[in-house]
Design a protein around this motif. Sequence first.
Motif, PDB file in Angstrom:
ATOM      1  N   GLY A  41      -1.702   5.842   0.046  1.00  0.00           N
ATOM      2  CA  GLY A  41      -0.435   5.408  -0.517  1.00  0.00           C
ATOM      3  C   GLY A  41       0.713   6.334  -0.148  1.00  0.00           C
TER       4      GLY A  41
ATOM      5  N   LEU B 279       0.254   3.081  -4.614  1.00  0.00           N
ATOM      6  CA  LEU B 279      -0.809   2.630  -3.722  1.00  0.00           C
ATOM      7  C   LEU B 279      -1.196   1.173  -3.993  1.00  0.00           C
ATOM      8  CD1 LEU B 279      -2.555   4.196  -6.111  1.00  0.00           C
ATOM      9  CD2 LEU B 279      -3.152   5.678  -4.212  1.00  0.00           C
ATOM     10  N   SER B 280      -2.050   0.660  -3.113  1.00  0.00           N
ATOM     11  CA  SER B 280      -2.442  -0.739  -3.213  1.00  0.00           C
ATOM     12  C   SER B 280      -3.667  -0.897  -4.093  1.00  0.00           C
ATOM     13  CB  SER B 280      -2.753  -1.279  -1.817  1.00  0.00           C
ATOM     14  OG  SER B 280      -3.450  -2.502  -1.932  1.00  0.00           O
TER      15      SER B 280
ATOM     16  N   ASP C 100       0.812  -1.220   0.000  1.00  0.00           N
ATOM     17  CA  ASP C 100       0.000   0.000   0.000  1.00  0.00           C
ATOM     18  C   ASP C 100       0.846   1.271   0.000  1.00  0.00           C
ATOM     19  OD1 ASP C 100       0.893  -0.314   2.552  1.00  0.00           O
ATOM     20  OD2 ASP C 100      -1.000   0.190   3.526  1.00  0.00           O
TER      21      ASP C 100
END
Length: 411
Positions: free
Chosen positions: A237, A229-230, A176
């Motif tokens: 993120g 980011l995830s 993330d």
Amino acid sequence: MALIVQKYGGTSVGSVERIEAVADKAVAARAKGDDLVIVVSAMSGETNRLIALAKEITDAPSAREMDVLMSTGEQVTIALLSIALEKRGCSARSYTGAQVHILTDSAHNKARIRDIDAARVRADLEAGRVVVIAGFQGVDQHGNITTLGRGGSDTTAVAMAAALGAHECQIFTDVDGVYTTDPRVEPKARKLDRITFEEMLEMASLGSKVLQIRSVEFAGKYSVPLRVLSSFEEGEGTLITFEDEQMEEAKISGIAFTRDEAKLTILGVPDKPGVAHEILGPIAEANIEVDMIVQNIAEDATTDFTFTVQRNDFDKAKRILRAVADRLGAREILGDDSIGKISLVGVGMRSHAGIASQMFQALAKESINIRMISTSEIKISVVVDVKYLELGVRALHDAFGLAEQPGAKNG
Ligand code: ADP
Ligand code: ASP
Ligand code: MG
């Protein structure tokens, strides 16, 4: 309304279910009114599978044909994602790198992007479509398919964002954000909310594969706002930023490492002008990248010379060095292909003395022997036996208090 370029890596498009989840995310972004360009990688494991197929035929497939082969992975995902988008009533079009004129040089397997003609993408966006682009690939001026090096889809996304003047380039992956070190090695690693381009560049070039180094270079050069980011969970993120006063006041922001290094030493070469060039010239001519270089102080008109290369260049470099040793009348050649490199990175290092000694102390406490050292303004790297690499990373993470927010132990 914003124009966003999103990139989804291999794990994020690793199955049909994952691709459908990406399509859902895209539809949600469209519903907010954003224009969307999506760059995708091949499904996870696919690029390795393709490489292995060629290696079943020969150890030395041509770089050109490898590019034709490897680029097929991404063509599968762009089509599947577009199909998933259209199923959701979201108008979409997929394109290969060549179709959107991602023009590169002709350096197969590690091509650099020279230019992008974004007219076709713009026309689709204006027509209300989501544009889905194959990462990692381009075309040279003669029409040959090229690829951008492993992890190259990051660079496609950033280059596309730069060409389109996008508001943000979002790199969706299986973590993330950018952490103080690889969370797979140090579970106590802390996610960073922000990191400077400069630090991210060092982290990437010193082995943190969360972003391909060229993508970070590109983002810095063209001031592309970049975020990691995830794709699996919500969150802000990590934003890659230019250095500013709000930055966390940490001495060290992260630890990068590589496992695939090798070291070569040539003993007893004459200590005279031109020797370093005689040793490293043939290595460079063979396209072998040299990282650290150390030359000892001469005691008896001869000296020892050590340098590191990537492990998969080790045998080739050793062969070349043997010929050099004969020519120079060197005493011996030593090689070690089971070493790794650990690097501390941080812009705060500039204004803090004693980081190096603190680093060496922490490694000594674990009885980890340091084989080589190199420093620059914002990083210190050490070479250690690869079997102690992960132990070293965790020891340093602890010694510099990286698990805690800056201001605590590390402030
Ligand atoms: P993708 O397939 O999405 O491009 P990558 O495998 O290339 O994903 O990059 C993500 C991986 O990078 C993470 O799973 C993590 O193991 C690794 N990684 C290495 N260093 C870091 C770091 N400092 N922060 C976050 N991830 C890191
Ligand atoms: N599929 C390519 C690779 O595995 C490019 C990427 O995923 O970024 O390296
Ligand atoms: Mg990657």
